[in-house]
Scaffold this active site. Structure first.
Site, short mmCIF file in Angstrom:
data_model
loop_
_atom_site.label_atom_id
_atom_site.label_comp_id
_atom_site.label_asym_id
_atom_site.label_seq_id
_atom_site.Cartn_x
_atom_site.Cartn_y
_atom_site.Cartn_z
N GLU A 63 0.82 -1.21 0.00
CA GLU A 63 0.00 0.00 0.00
C GLU A 63 0.86 1.26 0.00
O GLU A 63 1.83 1.37 0.75
CB GLU A 63 -0.88 -0.03 1.25
CG GLU A 63 -1.82 1.13 1.43
CD GLU A 63 -2.65 1.02 2.69
OE1 GLU A 63 -3.64 1.76 2.83
OE2 GLU A 63 -2.32 0.16 3.56
N LYS A 108 -9.20 2.85 -2.06
CA LYS A 108 -9.50 2.19 -0.79
C LYS A 108 -10.90 2.60 -0.33
O LYS A 108 -11.26 3.77 -0.37
CB LYS A 108 -8.45 2.60 0.24
CG LYS A 108 -8.49 1.84 1.55
CD LYS A 108 -7.28 2.23 2.39
CE LYS A 108 -7.16 1.45 3.69
NZ LYS A 108 -5.90 1.77 4.41
N TYR A 168 -8.59 5.29 13.77
CA TYR A 168 -8.64 4.87 15.17
C TYR A 168 -7.25 4.44 15.61
O TYR A 168 -6.39 4.14 14.78
CB TYR A 168 -9.63 3.71 15.35
CG TYR A 168 -9.33 2.52 14.48
CD1 TYR A 168 -8.46 1.52 14.90
CD2 TYR A 168 -9.91 2.39 13.22
CE1 TYR A 168 -8.16 0.42 14.10
CE2 TYR A 168 -9.61 1.30 12.41
CZ TYR A 168 -8.74 0.31 12.86
OH TYR A 168 -8.45 -0.76 12.06
N CYS A 174 -5.77 -3.00 2.44
CA CYS A 174 -5.58 -3.06 3.88
C CYS A 174 -6.89 -3.14 4.68
O CYS A 174 -7.48 -4.21 4.80
CB CYS A 174 -4.72 -1.89 4.34
SG CYS A 174 -3.89 -2.18 5.92
N SER A 223 0.04 -2.62 7.15
CA SER A 223 -0.52 -2.88 8.46
C SER A 223 0.60 -3.05 9.49
O SER A 223 1.42 -3.96 9.38
CB SER A 223 -1.39 -4.15 8.42
OG SER A 223 -2.06 -4.34 9.63
#
Length: 277
Positions: A47, A116, A122, A169, A196
């Site tokens: 990514e 995406k 978060y 992702c 990730s």
């Protein structure tokens, strides 16, 4: 299809330098050449691999976005003689909005761009600061690498008779990943471009996600995540590459390697067709 019903795929984990688009695309080109030499038909990169994932607010700078598009154009041009399809991650602008995208191209032609869908915001993620969701985008075109390409979250592509889809992702970590709809539309292979970061206990959960999504979709699922060279200011990346087929893990990269890695496996598309029937 060729190769007795098998499709040879690869997850590439190249070295990156944050915001150094020329270096990053040079490494992609070199790894694509190696993949082509070894008979790979589709190779995926992590990514935002063109810029590196951990650019932070540099993603708000037109200078970086311009450099990314120019470097991507060179990558498309410089790999035009390679007999394989490439999937590269890059930040792309469309209608005054920035998207986190996967660019699919082969032999000098951009086949399409997938934005995406689910943008994490978060704990350690704050992608909403830079990117918009691609949800609902379909049948549009986007300027990329000097070309006009199809742009949409549900795009699928075909290589040597095999239809495949792409997600990015966070899309995998949701209740209904976009790849589920792609599989229902006919995609037999899914490619996930990721960045990730690691956390205690996360890797086992990631492996189960990849295995289970390949099983639910009755597909091959290739996962390719960022590795050495990304900034470790806030996160650490292990360079995870995983390839599963209908619930079975076919191969994994070495985690936390300082070396570039090219994970190659052959997936049995004919068997997946038979299972679906």
């Amino acid at each position: 299809m060729d190769n007795f019903g098998f499709l040879k795929v690869a997850a590439a984990v190249p070295h990156v330098r944050v915001a150094d688009c020329d270096y990053n695309t040079e490494r992609m080109a070199a790894m694509a050449e190696e993949a082509a030499r070894r008979g790979v038909e589709i190779v995926a990169f992590p990514e935002l691999g063109v810029t590196a994932y951990t650019c932070g607010d540099l993603l708000l700078q037109p200078a970086l976005l311009d450099a990314a598009d120019e470097a991507l154009a060179r990558l498309v041009r410089d790999t035009r003689k390679l007999p394989l399809t490439m999937i590269a991650g890059a930040p792309l602008r469309h209608a005054q909005t920035l998207y986190n995208c996967a660019v699919v191209f082969t032999q000098g032609k951009v086949l399409g761009v997938v934005p995406k869908t689910y943008i994490p915001d978060y704990t350690e993620f704050y992608e909403n600061r830079w990117f918009a969701s691609g949800a609902g985008i379909s049948e549009e075109t986007i300027p990329v690498a000097g070309q006009a390409a199809d742009f949409g979250a549900g795009l699928t592509f075909e290589v040597n008779g095999t239809e495949f889809g792409v997600e990015l992702c966070e899309d995998l970590w949701t209740a209904v990943p976009p790849s589920s709809h792609m599989a229902l539309s006919g995609a037999k292979a899914i490619f996930n471009l990721s960045a990730s970061p690691e956390a205690v206990g996360k890797h086992a959960y990631l492996r189960s996600l990849v295995e289970q999504q390949s099983a639910r979709a009755m597909s091959a699922y290739l996962y390719c995540s960022a590795g050495f060279g990304e900034s470790t200011t806030d996160m650490v990346f292990a360079g995870n590459a995983l390839i599963a087929e209908n619930g079975t893990m076919l191969g994994e990269s070495e985690r936390f390697s300082f070396d570039e890695q090219l994970l190659i496996r052959e997936v049995d598309i004919e068997r997946l067709q038979a299972v679906r029937r």
